[in-house]
Design a protein around this motif. Structure first.
Motif, PDB file in Angstrom:
ATOM      1  N   GLU A  33       0.856  -1.179   0.000  1.00  0.00           N
ATOM      2  CA  GLU A  33       0.000   0.000   0.000  1.00  0.00           C
ATOM      3  C   GLU A  33       0.897   1.236   0.000  1.00  0.00           C
ATOM      4  OE1 GLU A  33      -3.383   2.157   2.763  1.00  0.00           O
ATOM      5  OE2 GLU A  33      -2.386   0.367   3.486  1.00  0.00           O
ATOM      6  N   VAL A  34       0.563   2.210  -0.815  1.00  0.00           N
ATOM      7  CA  VAL A  34       1.348   3.435  -0.896  1.00  0.00           C
ATOM      8  C   VAL A  34       0.541   4.564  -0.273  1.00  0.00           C
ATOM      9  CG1 VAL A  34       2.545   5.041  -2.418  1.00  0.00           C
ATOM     10  CG2 VAL A  34       2.438   2.630  -3.012  1.00  0.00           C
ATOM     11  N   VAL A  52       3.903   0.473   2.540  1.00  0.00           N
ATOM     12  CA  VAL A  52       3.583  -0.389   3.681  1.00  0.00           C
ATOM     13  C   VAL A  52       3.254  -1.777   3.145  1.00  0.00           C
ATOM     14  CG1 VAL A  52       2.093  -0.699   5.679  1.00  0.00           C
ATOM     15  CG2 VAL A  52       2.610   1.610   4.874  1.00  0.00           C
ATOM     16  N   GLY A  53       3.931  -2.785   3.679  1.00  0.00           N
ATOM     17  CA  GLY A  53       3.689  -4.157   3.252  1.00  0.00           C
ATOM     18  C   GLY A  53       2.317  -4.638   3.662  1.00  0.00           C
ATOM     19  N   ASP A  55       1.314  -7.930   3.914  1.00  0.00           N
ATOM     20  CA  ASP A  55       1.404  -9.103   4.781  1.00  0.00           C
ATOM     21  C   ASP A  55       1.925  -8.742   6.163  1.00  0.00           C
ATOM     22  OD1 ASP A  55       0.516 -10.645   2.670  1.00  0.00           O
ATOM     23  OD2 ASP A  55       2.549 -11.052   1.969  1.00  0.00           O
ATOM     24  N   SER A  56       2.884  -7.850   6.210  1.00  0.00           N
ATOM     25  CA  SER A  56       3.461  -7.426   7.481  1.00  0.00           C
ATOM     26  C   SER A  56       3.525  -5.906   7.488  1.00  0.00           C
ATOM     27  CB  SER A  56       4.863  -8.023   7.636  1.00  0.00           C
ATOM     28  OG  SER A  56       5.481  -7.478   8.759  1.00  0.00           O
ATOM     29  N   PRO A  57       2.650  -5.238   8.225  1.00  0.00           N
ATOM     30  CA  PRO A  57       2.637  -3.776   8.229  1.00  0.00           C
ATOM     31  C   PRO A  57       3.895  -3.137   8.802  1.00  0.00           C
ATOM     32  CG  PRO A  57       0.583  -4.638   9.098  1.00  0.00           C
ATOM     33  CD  PRO A  57       1.523  -5.795   8.955  1.00  0.00           C
ATOM     34  N   LEU A  58       4.773  -3.941   9.405  1.00  0.00           N
ATOM     35  CA  LEU A  58       6.029  -3.382   9.908  1.00  0.00           C
ATOM     36  C   LEU A  58       7.072  -3.224   8.807  1.00  0.00           C
ATOM     37  CD1 LEU A  58       6.358  -5.152  13.356  1.00  0.00           C
ATOM     38  CD2 LEU A  58       5.684  -2.810  12.873  1.00  0.00           C
ATOM     39  N   HIS A  59       6.799  -3.747   7.636  1.00  0.00           N
ATOM     40  CA  HIS A  59       7.659  -3.474   6.488  1.00  0.00           C
ATOM     41  C   HIS A  59       7.317  -2.093   5.969  1.00  0.00           C
ATOM     42  CE1 HIS A  59       8.769  -7.816   5.545  1.00  0.00           C
ATOM     43  NE2 HIS A  59       9.903  -7.166   5.628  1.00  0.00           N
ATOM     44  N   LEU A  60       8.153  -1.132   6.268  1.00  0.00           N
ATOM     45  CA  LEU A  60       7.919   0.246   5.844  1.00  0.00           C
ATOM     46  C   LEU A  60       9.095   0.736   5.023  1.00  0.00           C
ATOM     47  CD1 LEU A  60       6.647   1.855   9.146  1.00  0.00           C
ATOM     48  CD2 LEU A  60       5.288   1.179   7.198  1.00  0.00           C
ATOM     49  N   PHE A  61       8.786   1.570   4.068  1.00  0.00           N
ATOM     50  CA  PHE A  61       9.813   2.173   3.226  1.00  0.00           C
ATOM     51  C   PHE A  61       9.351   3.594   2.952  1.00  0.00           C
ATOM     52  CE2 PHE A  61      12.529   2.121  -0.664  1.00  0.00           C
ATOM     53  CZ  PHE A  61      13.689   1.684  -0.047  1.00  0.00           C
ATOM     54  N   ARG A  62      10.107   4.600   3.385  1.00  0.00           N
ATOM     55  CA  ARG A  62       9.677   5.998   3.257  1.00  0.00           C
ATOM     56  C   ARG A  62      10.710   6.754   2.446  1.00  0.00           C
ATOM     57  NH1 ARG A  62       9.968  10.727   7.234  1.00  0.00           N
ATOM     58  NH2 ARG A  62       8.163  11.984   6.704  1.00  0.00           N
TER      59      ARG A  62
END
Length: 105
Positions: A33-34, A52-53, A55-62
């Motif tokens: 999700e972007v 935001v991933g 499957d795992s919302p803790l996968h973040l990329f900003r």
């Protein structure tokens, strides 16, 4: 303060542990999700894209995208950047926040 110049520099990269969470399974970025994050910083509106991933919302990329002088322009371009970066342009992909197991207090 003195420096030790006797140790040879061999130009070997480190273990790259700081970015290890992206390299092995970077496929989560394809189905993520972007979201846009717009903040006021030093008199300019900064536009960030947050991946935001699912499957795992803790996968973040900003990532910082651009700076704008007005909030309205930052919101407009932020939405354009979000739609172009997302594989799902309509925004149907949503993260399941119940997977985080956050306490409700």
């Amino acid at each position: 303060m003195s420096f030790d110049f006797t140790t040879p520099m061999n130009n070997v990269l480190g273990t790259q542990e700081d970015m290890a969470f992206v390299a092995p399974d970077a496929t989560w970025l394809h189905d993520s999700e972007v979201k846009t994050d717009i903040i006021l910083q030093n008199g300019m509106w900064q536009v960030f894209l947050v991946f935001v991933g699912l499957d795992s919302p803790l996968h973040l990329f900003r990532r910082k995208i651009q700076s704008y002088s007005s909030q309205k322009k930052a919101q407009m371009f932020g939405e354009i950047y979000r739609r172009s970066a997302a594989r799902d342009e309509r925004g149907n992909l949503k993260t399941d926040m119940s997977q985080l197991d956050l306490p409700q207090n």
